[in-house]
Design a protein around this motif. Structure first.
Motif, mmCIF file in Angstrom:
data_model
loop_
_atom_site.group_PDB
_atom_site.id
_atom_site.type_symbol
_atom_site.label_atom_id
_atom_site.label_comp_id
_atom_site.label_asym_id
_atom_site.label_seq_id
_atom_site.Cartn_x
_atom_site.Cartn_y
_atom_site.Cartn_z
ATOM 1 N N ASP A 199 0.841 -1.193 0.000
ATOM 2 C CA ASP A 199 0.000 0.000 0.000
ATOM 3 C C ASP A 199 0.876 1.243 0.000
ATOM 4 O O ASP A 199 1.815 1.351 0.794
ATOM 5 C CB ASP A 199 -0.914 0.016 1.225
ATOM 6 C CG ASP A 199 -1.944 -1.108 1.201
ATOM 7 O OD1 ASP A 199 -2.814 -1.083 0.313
ATOM 8 O OD2 ASP A 199 -1.869 -2.006 2.060
ATOM 9 N N GLN A 200 0.562 2.189 -0.887
ATOM 10 C CA GLN A 200 1.318 3.432 -0.964
ATOM 11 C C GLN A 200 0.360 4.616 -0.969
ATOM 12 O O GLN A 200 -0.711 4.566 -1.605
ATOM 13 C CB GLN A 200 2.174 3.482 -2.230
ATOM 14 C CG GLN A 200 3.144 4.666 -2.268
ATOM 15 C CD GLN A 200 3.098 5.458 -3.565
ATOM 16 O OE1 GLN A 200 2.081 5.490 -4.237
ATOM 17 N NE2 GLN A 200 4.195 6.114 -3.903
ATOM 18 N N VAL A 201 0.741 5.687 -0.251
ATOM 19 C CA VAL A 201 -0.042 6.920 -0.257
ATOM 20 C C VAL A 201 0.689 7.938 -1.125
ATOM 21 O O VAL A 201 1.751 8.434 -0.725
ATOM 22 C CB VAL A 201 -0.230 7.493 1.163
ATOM 23 C CG1 VAL A 201 -1.148 8.712 1.116
ATOM 24 C CG2 VAL A 201 -0.793 6.434 2.094
ATOM 25 N N PRO A 202 0.184 8.258 -2.311
ATOM 26 C CA PRO A 202 0.866 9.241 -3.159
ATOM 27 C C PRO A 202 0.851 10.619 -2.496
ATOM 28 O O PRO A 202 -0.199 11.146 -2.152
ATOM 29 C CB PRO A 202 0.020 9.241 -4.442
ATOM 30 C CG PRO A 202 -0.771 7.968 -4.403
ATOM 31 C CD PRO A 202 -1.010 7.694 -2.951
ATOM 32 N N ALA A 203 2.047 11.171 -2.302
ATOM 33 C CA ALA A 203 2.154 12.507 -1.714
ATOM 34 C C ALA A 203 2.607 13.516 -2.765
ATOM 35 O O ALA A 203 2.075 14.616 -2.852
ATOM 36 C CB ALA A 203 3.134 12.490 -0.541
ATOM 37 N N LEU A 204 3.605 13.134 -3.562
ATOM 38 C CA LEU A 204 4.104 13.981 -4.635
ATOM 39 C C LEU A 204 3.812 13.299 -5.966
ATOM 40 O O LEU A 204 4.211 12.160 -6.185
ATOM 41 C CB LEU A 204 5.614 14.202 -4.489
ATOM 42 C CG LEU A 204 6.074 14.895 -3.203
ATOM 43 C CD1 LEU A 204 7.591 14.992 -3.177
ATOM 44 C CD2 LEU A 204 5.456 16.273 -3.086
ATOM 45 N N SER A 205 3.110 14.014 -6.851
ATOM 46 C CA SER A 205 2.728 13.438 -8.136
ATOM 47 C C SER A 205 3.745 13.815 -9.207
ATOM 48 O O SER A 205 3.683 14.893 -9.796
ATOM 49 C CB SER A 205 1.325 13.922 -8.529
ATOM 50 O OG SER A 205 0.370 13.491 -7.593
ATOM 51 N N PHE A 206 4.701 12.933 -9.428
ATOM 52 C CA PHE A 206 5.656 13.116 -10.503
ATOM 53 C C PHE A 206 5.012 12.665 -11.813
ATOM 54 O O PHE A 206 4.010 11.934 -11.804
ATOM 55 C CB PHE A 206 6.932 12.330 -10.214
ATOM 56 C CG PHE A 206 7.693 12.853 -9.025
ATOM 57 C CD1 PHE A 206 8.448 14.007 -9.127
ATOM 58 C CD2 PHE A 206 7.634 12.199 -7.802
ATOM 59 C CE1 PHE A 206 9.139 14.508 -8.033
ATOM 60 C CE2 PHE A 206 8.329 12.680 -6.701
ATOM 61 C CZ PHE A 206 9.075 13.847 -6.828
ATOM 62 N N PRO A 207 5.571 13.082 -12.954
ATOM 63 C CA PRO A 207 4.933 12.775 -14.242
ATOM 64 C C PRO A 207 4.597 11.301 -14.437
ATOM 65 O O PRO A 207 3.543 10.964 -14.950
ATOM 66 C CB PRO A 207 5.987 13.247 -15.260
ATOM 67 C CG PRO A 207 6.710 14.342 -14.551
ATOM 68 C CD PRO A 207 6.755 13.928 -13.106
ATOM 69 N N GLN A 208 5.511 10.404 -14.011
ATOM 70 C CA GLN A 208 5.263 8.985 -14.238
ATOM 71 C C GLN A 208 4.895 8.233 -12.966
ATOM 72 O O GLN A 208 3.913 7.498 -12.943
ATOM 73 C CB GLN A 208 6.502 8.333 -14.867
ATOM 74 C CG GLN A 208 6.681 8.628 -16.337
ATOM 75 C CD GLN A 208 7.843 7.844 -16.907
ATOM 76 O OE1 GLN A 208 8.979 7.974 -16.461
ATOM 77 N NE2 GLN A 208 7.573 7.023 -17.909
ATOM 78 N N HIS A 209 5.689 8.444 -11.914
ATOM 79 C CA HIS A 209 5.542 7.613 -10.730
ATOM 80 C C HIS A 209 5.424 8.484 -9.473
ATOM 81 O O HIS A 209 6.377 9.168 -9.110
ATOM 82 C CB HIS A 209 6.745 6.675 -10.591
ATOM 83 C CG HIS A 209 7.085 5.945 -11.845
ATOM 84 N ND1 HIS A 209 6.218 5.060 -12.435
ATOM 85 C CD2 HIS A 209 8.194 5.979 -12.638
ATOM 86 C CE1 HIS A 209 6.778 4.568 -13.538
ATOM 87 N NE2 HIS A 209 7.971 5.113 -13.680
ATOM 88 N N PRO A 210 4.272 8.468 -8.805
ATOM 89 C CA PRO A 210 4.116 9.265 -7.584
ATOM 90 C C PRO A 210 5.001 8.740 -6.453
ATOM 91 O O PRO A 210 5.378 7.570 -6.428
ATOM 92 C CB PRO A 210 2.636 9.113 -7.239
ATOM 93 C CG PRO A 210 2.213 7.845 -7.898
ATOM 94 C CD PRO A 210 3.050 7.728 -9.138
ATOM 95 N N SER A 211 5.321 9.628 -5.517
ATOM 96 C CA SER A 211 6.173 9.288 -4.377
ATOM 97 C C SER A 211 5.402 9.474 -3.085
ATOM 98 O O SER A 211 4.568 10.378 -2.959
ATOM 99 C CB SER A 211 7.418 10.187 -4.379
ATOM 100 O OG SER A 211 8.151 10.057 -3.190
ATOM 101 N N GLY A 212 5.681 8.625 -2.107
ATOM 102 C CA GLY A 212 5.039 8.738 -0.801
ATOM 103 C C GLY A 212 5.415 7.559 0.076
ATOM 104 O O GLY A 212 6.272 6.751 -0.282
ATOM 105 N N VAL A 213 4.795 7.462 1.231
ATOM 106 C CA VAL A 213 5.070 6.320 2.097
ATOM 107 C C VAL A 213 4.481 5.063 1.473
ATOM 108 O O VAL A 213 3.438 5.089 0.825
ATOM 109 C CB VAL A 213 4.506 6.525 3.525
ATOM 110 C CG1 VAL A 213 5.153 7.717 4.213
ATOM 111 C CG2 VAL A 213 2.994 6.655 3.521
ATOM 112 N N MET A 214 5.175 3.947 1.677
ATOM 113 C CA MET A 214 4.717 2.649 1.156
ATOM 114 C C MET A 214 4.988 1.585 2.212
ATOM 115 O O MET A 214 6.087 1.512 2.756
ATOM 116 C CB MET A 214 5.451 2.296 -0.143
ATOM 117 C CG MET A 214 5.086 0.924 -0.707
ATOM 118 S SD MET A 214 6.084 0.454 -2.166
ATOM 119 C CE MET A 214 5.296 1.462 -3.433
ATOM 120 N N THR A 215 3.972 0.791 2.506
ATOM 121 C CA THR A 215 4.100 -0.293 3.479
ATOM 122 C C THR A 215 3.914 -1.629 2.776
ATOM 123 O O THR A 215 2.905 -1.848 2.106
ATOM 124 C CB THR A 215 3.067 -0.150 4.611
ATOM 125 O OG1 THR A 215 3.254 1.121 5.261
ATOM 126 C CG2 THR A 215 3.232 -1.256 5.638
#
Length: 262
Positions: free
Chosen positions: A96-112
């Motif tokens: 499970d990942q919570v997108p925090a920053l929406s980059f053009p291809q792959h969002p970044s955020g915490v992932m468990t």
């Protein structure tokens, strides 16, 4: 308009799906679904790591060597690149990942990443006042071998703010869930506790919710202004061992810990 908060769930062989915060925010008791099985491992092995959006070489070998045998991997700044998603879904039941920053291809955020399927999933986002960038957190609940339910809080705290009100607010939102959970709790991640006021706010929160801190004999954690940024806190379990891995695969060093239940 404020973006709706959600988590992305990745499962091997299945399309990714969105998971929204539950309408019932504070269930008093987390119960195992009918027919579900408890995991059979004796101890809980945990890896916690700000993976720096996988921007450096060797991140894949580090997470493979030390993550694939963990029962719980809590990543911050995890980008959903094909390489990371493939690794995660090959070795873990639930991702499970919570997108925090929406980059053009792959969002970044915490992932468990977990060896057990969560019975509760609550994604959280908090916007940093100065840069208007979001930081994310994720609360998940898993069945444990002893029949209890473990609440795992994967945290990436807001970094740039005037004062600490937003920092306190982010912690308080997590605390509302903690105070209604009856089983053990694991809270870990990058807390950005780089100032005395932030550190005081964090430890006030920890004491309020009766959490213990994992300490490291050889403390190689990433620091800012002389203060560590990454922490593991726990309640209702026993720490067996813990260490910090020294690596150049990120700007943070991974934390490893092992817990027992009795």
């Amino acid at each position: 308009m404020r973006k709706k908060t959600f988590a992305m769930r990745y499962t091997a062989g299945q399309p990714a799906e969105q998971v929204f915060p539950p309408e019932l925010q504070f269930p008093f008791v987390h119960r195992l679904p009918e027919g579900a099985l408890l995991p059979d491992y004796k101890n809980l092995k945990v890896l916690v790591w700000n993976i720096f959006k996988q921007q450096r070489a060797e991140w894949q070998s580090v997470i493979t060597d030390f993550g694939k045998d963990s029962h719980l991997v809590m990543l911050q700044e995890a980008q959903t690149t094909p390489e990371l998603v493939t690794f995660a879904t090959c070795h873990f039941i639930a991702v499970d990942q919570v997108p925090a920053l929406s980059f053009p291809q792959h969002p970044s955020g915490v992932m468990t990443l977990a060896k057990s399927a969560p019975i509760f999933c609550c994604p959280l986002r908090e916007r940093e006042p100065l840069l208007r960038l979001a930081k994310s957190a994720l609360i998940t609940v898993y069945p444990m071998p002893n029949g209890q339910m473990l609440m795992a809080v994967n945290m990436h705290a807001v970094n740039f703010s005037l004062g600490i009100e937003v920092y306190r607010k982010q912690l308080a939102t997590v605390g509302e869930h903690m105070q209604h959970h009856c089983g053990p709790i694991l809270m870990a991640g990058d807390f950005n506790a780089w100032s005395l006021p932030r550190s005081k706010a964090l430890y006030h929160f920890v004491h309020k919710h009766h959490l213990k801190e994992v300490h490291f004999d050889h403390d190689h954690r990433r620091t800012a202004f002389g203060r560590p940024l990454d922490f593991i806190f726990y309640r209702g379990m026993f720490i067996e061992n813990a260490r910090v891995l020294k690596t150049e695969a990120s700007d943070h060093n991974p934390l490893l810990a092992e817990f027992s239940f009795t």
